[in-house]
Design a protein around this motif. Structure first.
Motif, PDB file in Angstrom:
ATOM      1  N   PHE A 314      -1.247 -14.825  12.024  1.00  0.00           N
ATOM      2  CA  PHE A 314      -0.393 -14.342  10.941  1.00  0.00           C
ATOM      3  C   PHE A 314      -1.085 -13.230  10.160  1.00  0.00           C
ATOM      4  O   PHE A 314      -2.265 -13.338   9.822  1.00  0.00           O
ATOM      5  N   ALA A 315      -0.339 -12.179   9.913  1.00  0.00           N
ATOM      6  CA  ALA A 315      -0.802 -11.102   9.037  1.00  0.00           C
ATOM      7  C   ALA A 315      -0.316 -11.394   7.620  1.00  0.00           C
ATOM      8  O   ALA A 315       0.846 -11.763   7.427  1.00  0.00           O
ATOM      9  N   ILE A 316      -1.203 -11.242   6.650  1.00  0.00           N
ATOM     10  CA  ILE A 316      -0.826 -11.472   5.252  1.00  0.00           C
ATOM     11  C   ILE A 316      -1.070 -10.197   4.459  1.00  0.00           C
ATOM     12  O   ILE A 316      -2.191  -9.659   4.453  1.00  0.00           O
ATOM     13  N   TRP A 317      -0.019  -9.719   3.800  1.00  0.00           N
ATOM     14  CA  TRP A 317      -0.128  -8.594   2.878  1.00  0.00           C
ATOM     15  C   TRP A 317      -0.113  -9.137   1.450  1.00  0.00           C
ATOM     16  O   TRP A 317       0.849  -9.765   1.023  1.00  0.00           O
ATOM     17  N   ASP A 351      -5.436  -6.585   1.183  1.00  0.00           N
ATOM     18  CA  ASP A 351      -5.046  -6.389  -0.220  1.00  0.00           C
ATOM     19  C   ASP A 351      -5.792  -5.151  -0.713  1.00  0.00           C
ATOM     20  O   ASP A 351      -6.977  -4.963  -0.391  1.00  0.00           O
ATOM     21  N   PRO A 352      -5.127  -4.292  -1.480  1.00  0.00           N
ATOM     22  CA  PRO A 352      -5.797  -3.068  -1.937  1.00  0.00           C
ATOM     23  C   PRO A 352      -7.029  -3.309  -2.807  1.00  0.00           C
ATOM     24  O   PRO A 352      -7.918  -2.458  -2.862  1.00  0.00           O
ATOM     25  N   ASP A 370      -8.694  -3.100   6.503  1.00  0.00           N
ATOM     26  CA  ASP A 370      -8.715  -2.063   5.473  1.00  0.00           C
ATOM     27  C   ASP A 370      -7.342  -1.476   5.193  1.00  0.00           C
ATOM     28  O   ASP A 370      -7.089  -0.955   4.116  1.00  0.00           O
ATOM     29  N   LEU A 371      -6.450  -1.539   6.183  1.00  0.00           N
ATOM     30  CA  LEU A 371      -5.129  -0.933   6.049  1.00  0.00           C
ATOM     31  C   LEU A 371      -4.042  -1.967   6.341  1.00  0.00           C
ATOM     32  O   LEU A 371      -4.248  -2.854   7.182  1.00  0.00           O
ATOM     33  N   PRO A 372      -2.887  -1.858   5.687  1.00  0.00           N
ATOM     34  CA  PRO A 372      -1.823  -2.834   5.927  1.00  0.00           C
ATOM     35  C   PRO A 372      -1.416  -2.938   7.391  1.00  0.00           C
ATOM     36  O   PRO A 372      -1.283  -4.039   7.934  1.00  0.00           O
ATOM     37  N   LEU A 373      -1.219  -1.785   8.046  1.00  0.00           N
ATOM     38  CA  LEU A 373      -0.756  -1.819   9.432  1.00  0.00           C
ATOM     39  C   LEU A 373      -1.793  -2.422  10.368  1.00  0.00           C
ATOM     40  O   LEU A 373      -1.448  -3.011  11.397  1.00  0.00           O
ATOM     41  N   TRP A 388       2.576  -5.252  -3.997  1.00  0.00           N
ATOM     42  CA  TRP A 388       1.907  -3.972  -4.177  1.00  0.00           C
ATOM     43  C   TRP A 388       2.861  -2.836  -3.781  1.00  0.00           C
ATOM     44  O   TRP A 388       3.640  -2.970  -2.825  1.00  0.00           O
ATOM     45  N   ALA A 389       2.785  -1.721  -4.483  1.00  0.00           N
ATOM     46  CA  ALA A 389       3.704  -0.605  -4.245  1.00  0.00           C
ATOM     47  C   ALA A 389       3.638  -0.108  -2.813  1.00  0.00           C
ATOM     48  O   ALA A 389       4.672   0.255  -2.224  1.00  0.00           O
ATOM     49  N   GLU A 390       2.453  -0.121  -2.212  1.00  0.00           N
ATOM     50  CA  GLU A 390       2.306   0.421  -0.864  1.00  0.00           C
ATOM     51  C   GLU A 390       2.949  -0.450   0.214  1.00  0.00           C
ATOM     52  O   GLU A 390       3.051  -0.044   1.369  1.00  0.00           O
ATOM     53  N   PHE A 391       3.401  -1.652  -0.164  1.00  0.00           N
ATOM     54  CA  PHE A 391       4.088  -2.505   0.803  1.00  0.00           C
ATOM     55  C   PHE A 391       5.598  -2.293   0.787  1.00  0.00           C
ATOM     56  O   PHE A 391       6.312  -2.837   1.619  1.00  0.00           O
TER      57      PHE A 391
END
Length: 437
Positions: A314-317, A351-352, A370-373, A388-391
């Motif tokens: 699982f990827a968690i943002w 997480d940023p 380091d990066l969401p993707l 977060w805004a970048e999501f």
């Protein structure tokens, strides 16, 4: 004014720095020598937008100093602010041991006309106890005021510089006037300076946080019902929010609140109710609803995978309890991580700002990206915990390409359901109907 700020945690550091920025001479005190040394070099121990710049600027101007020497900071101070931590104790009530240690330590050095100002969040009656304790220790009447903080993590500088209101609790009107002068630069737009008894001021902080926490638990409860009954909580939210008596603030459904304030303050207020002989049934419900809401995404994940998570990735943002902070205290993401790991799943996180804090807890149990993707590579699904805004507007085609299967569990309702259906995602959210391609 000459101000001593005891405690360089979130509240103390922001408050002391903002007072210095308005021209006051502020000496911040902390018992942690390594922390003080770092602050003297302009290194900030927390992430708060705009704070580092203010600390560096005011330190270089000589208005903001950092020391471990409590006596030196207090002996010339007109105002001695107490911003030490008051964590939740084993019984749910606030632990005031650090506060009393500071009161005992400063008493021999307090000037006769100086005022001690309690900024820490403390139970009702703490001001009166501090007043009595200082009188006993010094052999004279001492001024003790209460000045609760109303800072939001991620927006603390703006909150301090442009407050909705300033609340002070005083026994002596001269102390009230001194605090009014101190806050005058921040109240030029005619926001109110509210003077009341110390007991009322102490309670105001708890009631404010309990009210906001109640709004969050309320909308989450209604979201869960709306989802079960086939509705859309966003429609319901719009339907009630345009009522001027209700509004939209804090009525965003999600996976629950966390952080350093709402959880412990709700529980501390529960303890105050119990001591007063009043059943805190509403506050207990707010807390219970919130703790259960933190498991909402896991329930949706188990529903999709029929409770078989072993070997899944699982990827968690989002790890922080809210955007624009690195604070992970009582963060919903940690509840999800714990349960996924316990079920035998692998977890990739991003997480940023909060990744380092999470890594200090979990070490090599997680994969840090380091990066969401990057988190999506080889993952079976994406779970979103923090808005977060970048999501908010990722390249969804790339998201779909990188995931092993196009499945998203969104704990913050960031995306439009119709769009996700058109893109071919299986999309779970809060208080809305599940989208399936």
């Amino acid at each position: 004014m000459k101000i001593a700020m005891v405690g360089t945690g979130y509240v103390g550091l922001v408050t002391g720095t903002c007072f210095a920025d308005s021209g006051n001479q502020v000496t911040c005190v902390d018992i942690n020598a390594a922390k003080v040394a770092a602050l003297q070099e302009g290194k900030i121990p927390i992430f708060e937008p705009g704070l580092e710049e203010l600390v560096v600027r005011n330190s270089e101007a000589g208005r903001l100093l950092f020391t471990t020497d409590l006596a030196a900071a207090v002996k010339d101070a007109e105002l001695v602010y107490l911003g030490v931590g008051t964590p939740q104790g084993d019984d749910g009530a606030a632990d005031l041991s650090a506060l009393w240690a500071v009161v005992d330590g400063l008493a021999p050095h307090l000037q006769p006309d100086a005022a001690v100002v309690i900024k820490s969040t403390v139970p009702v009656g703490t001001n009166a106890q501090a007043y009595a304790r200082l009188k006993e220790l010094t052999g004279r009447e001492c001024h003790v005021a209460s000045n609760p903080e109303f800072l939001k993590e991620g927006a603390a500088i703006d909150d301090f510089m442009k407050p909705d209101r300033v609340v002070v609790g005083v026994r002596d009107e001269k102390v009230g006037e001194k605090l009014r002068r101190l806050y005058a630069p921040f109240l030029r737009t005619e926001k109110p300076f509210l003077v009341m008894s110390p007991e009322s001021a102490e309670l105001t902080k708890y009631v404010a946080n309990a009210m906001l926490a109640t709004k969050i638990s309320f909308i989450n409860t209604m979201a869960n019902l709306t989802e079960k009954l086939g509705g859309d909580i966003n429609d319901v939210r719009r339907g009630i929010g345009h009522d001027s008596r209700i509004g939209f603030s804090f009525l965003f459904p999600g996976v629950g609140y966390g952080g350093s304030c709402f959880p412990k303050d709700v529980r501390a207020l529960e303890a105050m109710f119990a001591r007063a002989g009043i059943d805190p049934v509403m506050l207990q419900a707010v807390d219970k609803i919130n703790e259960e809401q933190k498991s909402t995404l896991l329930e949706k994940i188990n529903d999709y995978y029929s409770d078989d998570l072993a070997g899944k990735t699982f990827a968690i943002w989002g790890l922080a309890f809210k955007p624009r902070t690195d604070d992970i205290r009582e963060a919903p993401a940690l509840v999800l991580i714990e349960k996924l790991l316990a079920a035998g799943a692998k977890v990739r996180v991003h997480d940023p700002e909060a990744t380092e804090n999470v890594a200090a807890i979990y070490g090599d149990k997680l994969i840090y990206c380091d990066l969401p993707l990057e988190t999506l590579e080889g993952a079976d699904a994406l779970a979103i915990n923090t808005e977060w805004a970048e999501f908010r507007q990722p390249d969804m085609n790339e998201v779909k390409r990188l995931l092993s299967a196009p499945v998203i569990f969104d704990g913050r309702n960031l995306y439009d359901c119709a769009t996700m259906k058109d893109l071919g995602f299986t999309y779970y959210s809060i208080g809305r109907q599940t989208v399936r391609p």
